[in-house]
Write a protein that holds these residues in place. Structure first.
Motif, PDB file in Angstrom:
ATOM      1  N   ASP A  50       3.282  12.206  12.196  1.00 33.25           N
ATOM      2  CA  ASP A  50       3.410  10.953  11.458  1.00 33.25           C
ATOM      3  C   ASP A  50       3.452   9.800  12.461  1.00 33.25           C
ATOM      4  O   ASP A  50       4.247   9.839  13.407  1.00 33.25           O
ATOM      5  N   PRO A  51       2.611   8.775  12.291  1.00 32.50           N
ATOM      6  CA  PRO A  51       2.644   7.645  13.219  1.00 32.50           C
ATOM      7  C   PRO A  51       4.013   6.970  13.304  1.00 32.50           C
ATOM      8  O   PRO A  51       4.409   6.482  14.363  1.00 32.50           O
ATOM      9  N   GLY A  52       4.759   6.961  12.204  1.00 32.22           N
ATOM     10  CA  GLY A  52       6.114   6.395  12.221  1.00 32.22           C
ATOM     11  C   GLY A  52       7.051   7.175  13.124  1.00 32.22           C
ATOM     12  O   GLY A  52       7.906   6.597  13.802  1.00 32.22           O
ATOM     13  N   LEU A  53       6.897   8.498  13.149  1.00 28.62           N
ATOM     14  CA  LEU A  53       7.692   9.327  14.061  1.00 28.62           C
ATOM     15  C   LEU A  53       7.390   8.953  15.501  1.00 28.62           C
ATOM     16  O   LEU A  53       8.306   8.807  16.328  1.00 28.62           O
ATOM     17  N   VAL A  54       6.124   8.776  15.813  1.00 27.87           N
ATOM     18  CA  VAL A  54       5.735   8.420  17.179  1.00 27.87           C
ATOM     19  C   VAL A  54       6.281   7.039  17.541  1.00 27.87           C
ATOM     20  O   VAL A  54       6.798   6.840  18.644  1.00 27.87           O
ATOM     21  N   LEU A  55       6.237   6.089  16.607  1.00 26.87           N
ATOM     22  CA  LEU A  55       6.815   4.769  16.867  1.00 26.87           C
ATOM     23  C   LEU A  55       8.321   4.876  17.104  1.00 26.87           C
ATOM     24  O   LEU A  55       8.866   4.199  17.986  1.00 26.87           O
ATOM     25  N   GLY A  56       8.996   5.709  16.334  1.00 25.19           N
ATOM     26  CA  GLY A  56      10.435   5.914  16.531  1.00 25.19           C
ATOM     27  C   GLY A  56      10.740   6.538  17.872  1.00 25.19           C
ATOM     28  O   GLY A  56      11.683   6.133  18.569  1.00 25.19           O
ATOM     29  N   LEU A  57       9.940   7.514  18.268  1.00 26.57           N
ATOM     30  CA  LEU A  57      10.129   8.160  19.568  1.00 26.57           C
ATOM     31  C   LEU A  57       9.916   7.151  20.698  1.00 26.57           C
ATOM     32  O   LEU A  57      10.705   7.090  21.643  1.00 26.57           O
ATOM     33  N   ILE A  58       8.886   6.335  20.589  1.00 23.65           N
ATOM     34  CA  ILE A  58       8.614   5.310  21.604  1.00 23.65           C
ATOM     35  C   ILE A  58       9.762   4.300  21.664  1.00 23.65           C
ATOM     36  O   ILE A  58      10.176   3.876  22.747  1.00 23.65           O
ATOM     37  N   GLN A  59      10.285   3.939  20.511  1.00 27.95           N
ATOM     38  CA  GLN A  59      11.417   3.007  20.467  1.00 27.95           C
ATOM     39  C   GLN A  59      12.584   3.555  21.276  1.00 27.95           C
ATOM     40  O   GLN A  59      13.178   2.840  22.084  1.00 27.95           O
ATOM     41  N   GLU A 111      12.503   6.149  23.529  1.00 28.70           N
ATOM     42  CA  GLU A 111      12.138   6.532  24.895  1.00 28.70           C
ATOM     43  C   GLU A 111      11.966   5.332  25.830  1.00 28.70           C
ATOM     44  O   GLU A 111      12.465   5.342  26.933  1.00 28.70           O
ATOM     45  N   SER A 112      11.209   4.326  25.406  1.00 25.11           N
ATOM     46  CA  SER A 112      10.849   3.262  26.343  1.00 25.11           C
ATOM     47  C   SER A 112      11.049   1.852  25.805  1.00 25.11           C
ATOM     48  O   SER A 112      10.757   0.891  26.519  1.00 25.11           O
ATOM     49  N   TYR A 172       9.214   0.345  23.821  1.00 23.63           N
ATOM     50  CA  TYR A 172       7.863  -0.222  23.761  1.00 23.63           C
ATOM     51  C   TYR A 172       7.413  -0.851  25.073  1.00 23.63           C
ATOM     52  O   TYR A 172       6.595  -1.751  25.086  1.00 23.63           O
ATOM     53  N   ARG A 173       7.928  -0.330  26.182  1.00 21.74           N
ATOM     54  CA  ARG A 173       7.542  -0.850  27.498  1.00 21.74           C
ATOM     55  C   ARG A 173       6.510   0.085  28.125  1.00 21.74           C
ATOM     56  O   ARG A 173       6.807   1.240  28.412  1.00 21.74           O
ATOM     57  N   LYS A 174       5.333  -0.438  28.348  1.00 22.57           N
ATOM     58  CA  LYS A 174       4.212   0.340  28.886  1.00 22.57           C
ATOM     59  C   LYS A 174       4.511   0.913  30.262  1.00 22.57           C
ATOM     60  O   LYS A 174       4.113   2.031  30.572  1.00 22.57           O
ATOM     61  N   TYR A 175       5.199   0.161  31.093  1.00 24.96           N
ATOM     62  CA  TYR A 175       5.442   0.588  32.476  1.00 24.96           C
ATOM     63  C   TYR A 175       6.873   1.099  32.697  1.00 24.96           C
ATOM     64  O   TYR A 175       7.367   1.100  33.822  1.00 24.96           O
ATOM     65  N   ALA A 176       7.505   1.552  31.638  1.00 23.43           N
ATOM     66  CA  ALA A 176       8.857   2.088  31.766  1.00 23.43           C
ATOM     67  C   ALA A 176       8.842   3.354  32.626  1.00 23.43           C
ATOM     68  O   ALA A 176       7.931   4.175  32.525  1.00 23.43           O
ATOM     69  N   VAL A 177       9.852   3.469  33.475  1.00 25.31           N
ATOM     70  CA  VAL A 177      10.048   4.675  34.291  1.00 25.31           C
ATOM     71  C   VAL A 177      11.515   5.051  34.164  1.00 25.31           C
ATOM     72  O   VAL A 177      12.401   4.233  34.421  1.00 25.31           O
ATOM     73  N   SER A 178      11.776   6.286  33.767  1.00 26.43           N
ATOM     74  CA  SER A 178      13.157   6.733  33.609  1.00 26.43           C
ATOM     75  C   SER A 178      13.731   7.159  34.954  1.00 26.43           C
ATOM     76  O   SER A 178      13.007   7.324  35.937  1.00 26.43           O
ATOM     77  N   GLY A 237       5.821   5.593  31.131  1.00 30.43           N
ATOM     78  CA  GLY A 237       5.071   5.008  30.034  1.00 30.43           C
ATOM     79  C   GLY A 237       5.792   4.985  28.704  1.00 30.43           C
ATOM     80  O   GLY A 237       6.980   5.261  28.605  1.00 30.43           O
ATOM     81  N   TYR A 238       5.039   4.609  27.684  1.00 27.97           N
ATOM     82  CA  TYR A 238       5.579   4.457  26.342  1.00 27.97           C
ATOM     83  C   TYR A 238       6.320   5.697  25.856  1.00 27.97           C
ATOM     84  O   TYR A 238       7.411   5.611  25.330  1.00 27.97           O
ATOM     85  N   MET A 239       5.700   6.869  26.016  1.00 25.92           N
ATOM     86  CA  MET A 239       6.294   8.102  25.491  1.00 25.92           C
ATOM     87  C   MET A 239       7.058   8.876  26.557  1.00 25.92           C
ATOM     88  O   MET A 239       7.491   9.993  26.306  1.00 25.92           O
ATOM     89  N   GLN A 240       7.237   8.268  27.727  1.00 27.57           N
ATOM     90  CA  GLN A 240       8.036   8.842  28.797  1.00 27.57           C
ATOM     91  C   GLN A 240       7.614  10.283  29.106  1.00 27.57           C
ATOM     92  O   GLN A 240       8.365  11.241  28.965  1.00 27.57           O
ATOM     93  N   VAL A 241       6.392  10.409  29.553  1.00 28.02           N
ATOM     94  CA  VAL A 241       5.815  11.696  29.917  1.00 28.02           C
ATOM     95  C   VAL A 241       6.163  11.985  31.380  1.00 28.02           C
ATOM     96  O   VAL A 241       5.967  11.132  32.242  1.00 28.02           O
TER      97      VAL A 241
END
Length: 196
Positions: A97-106, A108-109, A111-117, A123-127
């Motif tokens: 579900d695209p909403g699930l992915v938006l929630g996960l991105i919220q 995880e990051s 919504y920051r493209k260059y996030a680093v944990s 990235g967005y989904m913190q891979v």
């Protein structure tokens, strides 16, 4: 986060690290590794296709609604549209579900493209970068590319859902490296409710 830390961050303009967990590198069967590798290889740009006009209208409504709601996080119209179109495409491609992915991105990051944990997830989904060695072409920098990051993240979450026989709570915990602990899955599920 304490109020004092928030004030210091706001005054200094400091960017906080992403709050992602630490995905674990797991032994994967060759068939799983091959399936994941094939899932991320196709560099086809996200071009939605629809079976009928009503599906297209639903997509347009979703895109407009999500764009309005995400405007505070992603102010630029073109960036926000590209982001949402890619989320929708990659989520649907992976059967999510695209909403699930938006929630996960919220979660995880934010919504920051260059996030680093702290653990090095990107990235967005913190891979985690090890995934580029396991199923990719070893280009860790590509994890900051919008489509690449979402393709990896959605494919990995889909694999974890399959491994956990559809149990989203356990799959989210595995995605975050905190399987069996409730904080992360509950945070993503709560964020998902905001995007339904």
């Amino acid at each position: 986060m304490s109020l004092r830390r928030l004030v210091v961050v706001a005054l200094l303009g400091v960017t906080l690290p992403a709050l992602a967990g630490n995905q674990k590198e797991e032994a994967l069967a060759d068939s799983v590794r091959l399936a994941l590798s094939n899932a991320i290889k196709d560099a086809t740009p996200p071009t939605p296709s629809f079976r009928n006009p009503s599906d297209q209208a639903r997509y347009q409504n979703w895109l407009e609604s999500m764009s309005y709601r995400l405007k505070r996080k992603l102010a630029d119209d073109q960036t926000r549209h590209e982001f949402l179109a890619t989320v929708w495409y990659e989520a649907r491609r992976a059967g999510l579900d695209p909403g699930l992915v938006l929630g996960l991105i919220q979660v995880e990051s934010a919504y920051r493209k260059y996030a680093v944990s702290i653990a090095g997830a990107r990235g967005y989904m913190q891979v985690m970068p090890f995934w580029t060695n396991v199923i990719g072409d070893r280009d860790r920098r590509a994890l900051f590319d919008l489509q690449t990051n979402l393709r990896y993240g959605c494919s990995i979450l889909r694999m974890y859902l399959d491994m956990e026989a559809g149990n989203l709570f356990l799959a989210l915990g595995r995605y975050n490296g905190s399987r069996g602990k409730p904080d992360y899955p509950n945070a993503v599920l709560k964020a998902w409710n905001n995007w339904k």
